[in-house]
Design a protein around this motif. Sequence first.
Motif, PDB file in Angstrom:
ATOM      1  N   ASN A 128     -26.690 -21.626  59.851  1.00  0.00           N
ATOM      2  CA  ASN A 128     -27.551 -22.645  60.454  1.00  0.00           C
ATOM      3  C   ASN A 128     -28.362 -23.327  59.349  1.00  0.00           C
ATOM      4  O   ASN A 128     -29.537 -23.039  59.132  1.00  0.00           O
ATOM      5  CB  ASN A 128     -28.473 -22.005  61.486  1.00  0.00           C
ATOM      6  N   VAL A 129     -27.695 -24.238  58.635  1.00  0.00           N
ATOM      7  CA  VAL A 129     -28.282 -24.924  57.486  1.00  0.00           C
ATOM      8  C   VAL A 129     -27.856 -26.389  57.515  1.00  0.00           C
ATOM      9  O   VAL A 129     -27.104 -26.809  58.395  1.00  0.00           O
ATOM     10  CB  VAL A 129     -27.820 -24.269  56.156  1.00  0.00           C
ATOM     11  N   ILE A 178     -20.236 -26.676  55.187  1.00  0.00           N
ATOM     12  CA  ILE A 178     -18.778 -26.751  55.279  1.00  0.00           C
ATOM     13  C   ILE A 178     -18.274 -25.383  54.840  1.00  0.00           C
ATOM     14  O   ILE A 178     -18.830 -24.766  53.924  1.00  0.00           O
ATOM     15  CB  ILE A 178     -18.196 -27.877  54.403  1.00  0.00           C
ATOM     16  N   GLY A 179     -17.242 -24.871  55.509  1.00  0.00           N
ATOM     17  CA  GLY A 179     -16.786 -23.528  55.195  1.00  0.00           C
ATOM     18  C   GLY A 179     -15.276 -23.386  55.220  1.00  0.00           C
ATOM     19  O   GLY A 179     -14.573 -24.132  55.917  1.00  0.00           O
ATOM     20  N   TYR A 180     -14.790 -22.411  54.453  1.00  0.00           N
ATOM     21  CA  TYR A 180     -13.365 -22.082  54.410  1.00  0.00           C
ATOM     22  C   TYR A 180     -13.225 -20.566  54.404  1.00  0.00           C
ATOM     23  O   TYR A 180     -14.094 -19.844  53.893  1.00  0.00           O
ATOM     24  CB  TYR A 180     -12.707 -22.675  53.155  1.00  0.00           C
ATOM     25  N   SER A 203     -14.326 -24.596  61.638  1.00  0.00           N
ATOM     26  CA  SER A 203     -14.816 -25.676  62.498  1.00  0.00           C
ATOM     27  C   SER A 203     -15.706 -25.173  63.629  1.00  0.00           C
ATOM     28  O   SER A 203     -16.347 -25.961  64.324  1.00  0.00           O
ATOM     29  CB  SER A 203     -13.628 -26.441  63.106  1.00  0.00           C
ATOM     30  N   THR A 204     -15.770 -23.858  63.804  1.00  0.00           N
ATOM     31  CA  THR A 204     -16.599 -23.282  64.864  1.00  0.00           C
ATOM     32  C   THR A 204     -18.037 -23.131  64.381  1.00  0.00           C
ATOM     33  O   THR A 204     -18.288 -22.423  63.395  1.00  0.00           O
ATOM     34  CB  THR A 204     -16.070 -21.892  65.282  1.00  0.00           C
TER      35      THR A 204
END
Length: 208
Positions: free
Chosen positions: A154-155, A159-161, A147-148
Motif C-alpha cells: 500500500n504505497v 509495480i510488482g513482478y 495485477s492484484t
Amino acid sequence: MKGIKVFAITLALILLLAACGTSEETSSTETEQETEEATSGSEETSTDSEEGSTEEEEATEDEGTEEVTIGERVSSDNQPFSIEVMEGYTLTAEEPNRDVLFFDENDSVFMRIETFAKEEADRTALVDTLKQTVQASDSTATLMEISTPAKLPNVDMPIGYEIAVENGKVTGYVFETEAHMVRVIIYDVSDVMKTGDYLEMLSTLQSN
C-alpha cells in the motif's frame, strides 16, 4: 351583652381567616420550594448527562484517531528511511545503500531494500533491473506481472513482478516515496511464506 357576643364572633372570624391565610401562604411557599428543588435537580441531572456524553464522544474520537502500528519503527543506519518491523524480524545493512530485513527463524527468508533519490533515478531503468533480478532467480521460470492490489504494498505507484522457484517464490517491487524511488525483492520459502508480512511492513516505509 349582645354587643359582646357580636364582638367575640367577629374576633373569632378574624383569627380564623388569619389562620387560613397563613396556612395558604405556608402551603404556597412549600410548593414553590419543592418546585425549585425539582427544577434544580433536573438541571443538575441534565448537566451531568451532557458532561458524560461529551466525555464519551471525546473518548470515541480519541480511539478513532489512534494510530495503528504493526511493530516497532526502526530507522536504517545505512539508508534514509524507517520502517515498522514486526516481532520476529530484524533489519540490518547488507552493503552501502542496501538493507535486508530477515525472518529470524529462517534467514533464507528475507526482503532486500534499496532507495534512490528521485532526481538521480530513472523509474524505467529501475523496473527493468528489477525484472532481470527476479528472473535471474530461475531463468526457466515464467515472470509474472502482479495485477492484484492485495499482492502489492500500500504505497505510491507500485509495480510488482514474481516468479515461482523451487521451494519458494521471489517477488519484486518498485514504488515511490515523497523523496525516493524504492526497489525491493522478497525471497520466500514454501514452508514459511512470509510475503504477506513483508507487504504489511513495506507499506509502512517512510523516507527520512
